[in-house]
Design an enzyme around this catalytic site. Structure first.
Site, short mmCIF file in Angstrom:
data_model
loop_
_atom_site.label_atom_id
_atom_site.label_comp_id
_atom_site.label_asym_id
_atom_site.label_seq_id
_atom_site.Cartn_x
_atom_site.Cartn_y
_atom_site.Cartn_z
N GLY A 8 0.82 -1.21 0.00
CA GLY A 8 0.00 0.00 0.00
C GLY A 8 0.85 1.25 0.00
O GLY A 8 1.87 1.32 -0.71
N GLU A 27 3.00 2.27 1.92
CA GLU A 27 4.38 2.02 2.35
C GLU A 27 5.30 1.72 1.17
O GLU A 27 6.52 1.72 1.31
CB GLU A 27 4.43 0.80 3.28
N GLY A 28 4.69 1.37 0.01
CA GLY A 28 5.52 1.01 -1.14
C GLY A 28 5.55 -0.49 -1.36
O GLY A 28 4.50 -1.13 -1.36
N GLY A 40 -2.96 -1.66 -6.93
CA GLY A 40 -2.21 -2.87 -7.26
C GLY A 40 -2.38 -3.24 -8.73
O GLY A 40 -1.42 -3.68 -9.39
N ASP A 41 -3.58 -3.06 -9.25
CA ASP A 41 -3.84 -3.36 -10.67
C ASP A 41 -3.00 -2.44 -11.56
O ASP A 41 -2.40 -2.86 -12.55
CB ASP A 41 -5.33 -3.19 -11.01
N1 LIG Z 1 -1.79 5.79 -0.63
C1 LIG Z 1 -0.81 5.52 -1.48
N2 LIG Z 1 0.15 6.42 -1.75
C2 LIG Z 1 1.14 6.17 -2.63
N3 LIG Z 1 1.27 5.00 -3.28
C3 LIG Z 1 0.36 4.05 -3.06
C4 LIG Z 1 -0.74 4.25 -2.17
N4 LIG Z 1 -1.48 3.12 -2.15
C5 LIG Z 1 -0.87 2.27 -3.01
N5 LIG Z 1 0.23 2.82 -3.55
C6 LIG Z 1 1.16 2.19 -4.50
O1 LIG Z 1 0.47 1.16 -5.19
C7 LIG Z 1 1.08 -0.10 -4.91
C8 LIG Z 1 0.03 -1.18 -4.82
O2 LIG Z 1 -0.83 -0.92 -3.73
P1 LIG Z 1 -1.44 -2.08 -2.80
O3 LIG Z 1 -0.35 -2.78 -2.09
O4 LIG Z 1 -2.51 -1.42 -1.99
O5 LIG Z 1 -2.05 -3.05 -3.91
P2 LIG Z 1 -3.32 -4.02 -3.86
O6 LIG Z 1 -3.73 -4.29 -2.45
O7 LIG Z 1 -2.98 -5.17 -4.72
O8 LIG Z 1 -4.42 -3.11 -4.58
P3 LIG Z 1 -5.71 -3.54 -5.45
O9 LIG Z 1 -5.80 -5.05 -5.41
O10 LIG Z 1 -6.86 -2.82 -4.83
O11 LIG Z 1 -5.44 -3.05 -6.83
C9 LIG Z 1 1.90 0.10 -3.65
O12 LIG Z 1 3.02 -0.79 -3.65
C10 LIG Z 1 2.31 1.55 -3.76
O13 LIG Z 1 3.48 1.64 -4.56
MG LIG Z 2 -4.27 -6.44 -5.75
#
Ligand SMILES: Nc1ncnc2c1ncn2[C@@H]1O[C@H](COP(=O)(O)OP(=O)(O)OP(=O)(O)O)[C@@H](O)[C@H]1O
Ligand SMILES: [Mg+2]
Length: 312
Positions: A222, A224-225, A251-252
């Site tokens: 999220g 955090e990177g 994430g997508d």
């Molecule tokens: N609030 C934020 N600020 C900056 N970058 C973000 C933020 N949220 C997500 N990201 C970037 O997007 C990447 C993917 O986010 P995340 O880990 O939430 O993916 P996910 O849970 O697979 O999301 P989803 O399945 O909803 O598409 C993170 O590694 C980060 O680089």
């Molecule tokens: Mg995802």
């Protein structure tokens, strides 16, 4: 060309209500609907970054024209497979306080001929592509081994596969040794069967996931990177701080960025930089899985990639 399997296409419908009362009549103030699904978001990201992309997913006769118009306007070539029933609608209800309630339909139960058609249309598209992405859930009636089978088939033909899934699809999919797997924090915990608390634990989790089969692992965290294991070396990626409006779908978009950067032959740190900028750019907008290329360009220089292991 990049080929994306986003089999479980959906209609994302958003309603605004003053307050939500369970067991009572609720009237919506506004309603908006647009094509959705995780693979569809990946494909939109790839197209927004300027690369040719094909998306394979379910469609029905009621929505075919809308999907076709929406996607072709955004330069995504849609290879829709007729579901034989209406595709699912994912309903999001937002109340005046900003609280969000989601109601997700199960979607149609597919006949074996339809599941076979999804697999064959995708494997044919992926065979012509330089990168293949398999993303999200699969419709009811499709086996939990679907991604494992497709990845095994495509990797055997030297097609680089990116896997972004959860539960049994992920658990089985990694065994087929995809080029790259991108779990988020919760997906990685479920895959390994233990808690991952903090960045150090996430770095340790990378090796455990890599040991299951994939050559590269990117564990996103999220805002955090992320942490990544890339050809035996681990790194930590710090995402740029943004005023997040809606991080759902980041994430997508991250996966779309990975696919584009890999197709362009960028160095590992630059692949991770572009992907992270895409995730952050998605968080900036209220829409799910939709980003602006100019935001990506502005955010990319602000991403930090720190290698933890020395170069061999
Ligand atoms: N609030 C934020 N600020 C900056 N970058 C973000 C933020 N949220 C997500 N990201 C970037 O997007 C990447 C993917 O986010 P995340 O880990 O939430 O993916 P996910 O849970 O697979 O999301 P989803 O399945 O909803 O598409 C993170 O590694 C980060 O680089
Ligand atoms: Mg995802």
């Amino acid at each position: 060309m990049i080929a994306v399997a986003g089999f479980n296409t959906a209609i994302d419908k958003a309603l605004e209500v003053e307050a939500l009362h369970v067991g009572a009549v609720n009237r919506a103030r506004t309603v908006r609907a647009w094509p959705g699904g995780k693979g569809l978001h990946v494909a939109l990201t790839i197209a927004a970054l300027g690369e040719p992309v094909q998306l394979v997913g379910l469609i029905d006769c009621t929505h075919a024209a809308d999907f076709e118009a929406f996607l072709s306007e955004r330069r995504v070539e849609f290879l829709g497979v007729e579901a034989g029933a209406e595709i699912r609608t994912n309903l999001t209800l937002r109340d005046a306080e900003g609280r969000v309630t989601e109601l997700l339909e199960p979607g149609p139960q597919l006949e074996p001929a339809t599941t076979q058609r999804l697999r064959s249309v995708f494997s044919e598209a992926a065979r012509q592509a330089s990168i293949a992405v398999v993303s999200g859930s699969v419709p009811r009636g499709m086996a939990e081994s679907t991604y494992r089978d497709l990845v095994a088939l495509l990797e055997a033909g030297s097609r680089r596969c990116l896997l972004d899934a959860s539960g049994p699809l992920l658990r089985q999919g990694v065994l087929a040794r995809p080029f790259l797997v991108k779990p988020n924090h919760d997906e990685a915990e479920a895959l390994l069967g233990h808690k991952i608390d903090g960045v150090d634990a996430a770095l340790q989790a990378l090796s455990a996931i890599g040991a299951l089969g994939p050559s590269r692992v990117v564990l996103t965290l999220g805002r955090e990177g992320a942490v990544a294991l890339w050809e035996g070396r681990r790194c930590r990626i710090v995402a740029p701080a943004v005023e997040a409006r809606n991080p759902v779908g980041s994430g997508d978009c991250f996966v779309g960025g990975l696919a584009v950067a890999l197709k362009r032959g960028l160095a590992p740190a630059e692949v991770l930089r572009l992907a992270t900028a895409c995730g952050a750019a998605n968080a900036l907008t209220t829409e799910i899985g939709i980003l602006r290329a100019e935001d990506v360009a502005a955010l990319a220089p602000k991403v930090e990639v720190e290698w933890i292991d020395a170069q061999p």
